[in-house]
Enzyme design. Structure first.
Site, PDB file in Angstrom:
ATOM      1  CB  THR A  11      -0.939   0.027   1.217  1.00  0.00           C
ATOM      2  OG1 THR A  11      -0.154  -0.006   2.417  1.00  0.00           O
ATOM      3  CG2 THR A  11      -1.891  -1.161   1.210  1.00  0.00           C
ATOM      4  CG  ASN A  13       4.471   6.885  -2.060  1.00  0.00           C
ATOM      5  OD1 ASN A  13       3.272   6.904  -2.328  1.00  0.00           O
ATOM      6  ND2 ASN A  13       5.075   7.873  -1.424  1.00  0.00           N
ATOM      7  CE  LYS A  39       0.150   2.039   9.274  1.00  0.00           C
ATOM      8  NZ  LYS A  39       0.864   3.233   9.800  1.00  0.00           N
ATOM      9  CB  SER A  40      -2.697  -1.022   5.234  1.00  0.00           C
ATOM     10  OG  SER A  40      -2.105   0.184   5.646  1.00  0.00           O
ATOM     11  NE  ARG A  99      19.613   0.086   1.096  1.00  0.00           N
ATOM     12  CZ  ARG A  99      18.981   1.231   1.243  1.00  0.00           C
ATOM     13  NH1 ARG A  99      19.574   2.244   1.875  1.00  0.00           N
ATOM     14  NH2 ARG A  99      17.755   1.377   0.771  1.00  0.00           N
ATOM     15  CB  CYS A 130      16.556   6.324  -3.879  1.00  0.00           C
ATOM     16  SG  CYS A 130      16.591   7.472  -2.486  1.00  0.00           S
ATOM     17  N   GLY A 161      11.009  10.503  -1.486  1.00  0.00           N
ATOM     18  CA  GLY A 161      11.949   9.627  -0.800  1.00  0.00           C
ATOM     19  C   GLY A 161      11.655   9.475   0.675  1.00  0.00           C
ATOM     20  NE  ARG A 236      14.271  14.426   1.555  1.00  0.00           N
ATOM     21  CZ  ARG A 236      14.452  13.152   1.238  1.00  0.00           C
ATOM     22  NH1 ARG A 236      14.287  12.739  -0.012  1.00  0.00           N
ATOM     23  NH2 ARG A 236      14.827  12.285   2.155  1.00  0.00           N
ATOM     24  CG  HIS A 243      16.241  11.281  -5.587  1.00  0.00           C
ATOM     25  ND1 HIS A 243      15.127  11.922  -5.096  1.00  0.00           N
ATOM     26  CD2 HIS A 243      16.540  10.293  -4.687  1.00  0.00           C
ATOM     27  CE1 HIS A 243      14.758  11.345  -3.951  1.00  0.00           C
ATOM     28  NE2 HIS A 243      15.595  10.361  -3.696  1.00  0.00           N
TER      29      HIS A 243
END
Length: 340
Positions: A11, A13, A39-40, A99, A130, A161, A236, A243
């Site tokens: 749900t 992005n 909750k979703s 990572r 990203c 982001g 930002r 980006h």
């Protein structure tokens, strides 16, 4: 026979974009399951012409599923990814949790596709940050030709982001500029993001760098070459999606800007748009929804012996997250799983 696929965090992005890209690229899936938090639960998401109703991540049995895309953040990944991996489902994780684990490959398929072969140690593959993903796509073909010594990068990162709440905050603050009675204090960011830039992404470290800046250093070394020196400033900016990066590269050997341009034109995942005229470059608005990493403003840096400058733009929800994850799955299928 195709794969049985799970998208955890469907749900959000990135999760929604993963579903879009799986459909767009016609990934050979016999079954796709959308998972979400309690909750979703029951929220409907689109997968091509199909509507999927989300199931509960907490109680889901991963047994018999081939690949699970995780877009749920580090805390939830820490709890559920080992469960999926133990059940025999290969996890492709978009969080930062794995990572830097030496037993987990960190993969950008245009750069180090062979790294997916190491997935079996933990049955997990990590998706990079990203801002790192788009940069290394542009760096690797140049590194193969002239060997990069040092990279100085400044990023201009969109609010997507930071998630949906950040998109809403930029939208609300922008409207409030024209209607001050609707103004609200910042919640997602420490300062106003509308009509402003914030040189602060993630937490500050003792060195004075932010963790986002540290990620770009560590991940570039792991993905491309540990000998490359990287220094980053991550900012930002009031852009919804996409980006941008200003990158200065110092090579061991001389690389002419025209040769660099030709190399990048032929490199996988790269799209060179570089005309020295008004509008002869790509901006973040133009990259939204595209698979490519766009490269512009390629030019010699005359202040050092072997230097180049360039401008790199990409859709952070795609190449910076969802697209790269799906490409990892495609690479895994072609090299290892041999299915579909």
């Amino acid at each position: 026979m195709g794969y049985r696929i799970v998208v955890a965090g469907a749900t959000g992005n990135v999760g929604r974009e993963m579903l879009n890209i799986l459909d767009e690229r016609q990934f050979p899936a016999d079954e796709v399951v959308a998972l979400a938090s309690r909750k979703s639960l029951g929220t409907e998401v689109s997968f091509g012409d199909t509507t999927l109703k989300t199931l509960d991540l907490d109680t889901f049995d991963f047994t018999g599923y081939d690949i699970a895309f995780f877009a749920v953040g580090s805390d939830a990944t820490k709890k559920y990814a080992p469960i999926a991996a133990k059940a025999g489902c290969v996890v492709i994780d978009n969080s930062s949790l794995y990572r830097y684990d030496p037993d987990v490959p960190l993969v950008v398929p245009e750069v180090n596709p062979e790294a997916v072969d190491g997935y079996a140690k933990k049955n997990i593959i990590a998706n990079p940050n990203c801002s790192t993903a788009q940069m290394v796509v542009a760096l690797k073909p140049l590194h193969d030709r002239a060997k990069i010594k040092r990279v100085v990068v400044s990023t201009y990162q969109s609010v997507s982001g930071s998630g949906t709440a950040a998109i809403d905050e930029l939208w609300d603050q922008t409207k409030a500029i024209y209607n001050p009675t609707d103004s609200k204090p910042p919640k997602v960011y420490p300062k106003q993001i509308a009509f402003n830039v914030i040189p602060h992404i993630d937490v500050f470290l003792d060195s004075g760098d932010t963790k986002e800046e540290w990620k770009m250093v560590a991940e570039t070394k792991k993905i491309v070459d540990p000998s490359i020196k990287v220094t980053a400033t991550c900012v930002r900016v009031p852009v919804f999606v996409g980006h941008s990066e200003s990158i200065n590269i110092e090579f061991e050997d001389f690389l002419d800007e025209d040769e660099a341009r030709d190399i990048l034109r032929e490199a996988p995942g790269c799209m060179v748009i570089d005309k020295r005229e008004d509008g002869g470059y790509v901006t973040p608005v133009e990259c939204v929804g595209d698979f490519a990493t766009f490269i512009s403003r390629i030019r010699q840096d005359s202040t050092i012996d072997n230097g180049l400058n360039m401008w790199v733009v990409s859709d952070n929800l795609r190449k910076g997250a969802a697209l790269n994850a799906v490409q990892i799955a495609e690479t895994l299928g072609n090299r290892v799983l041999k299915k579909g």
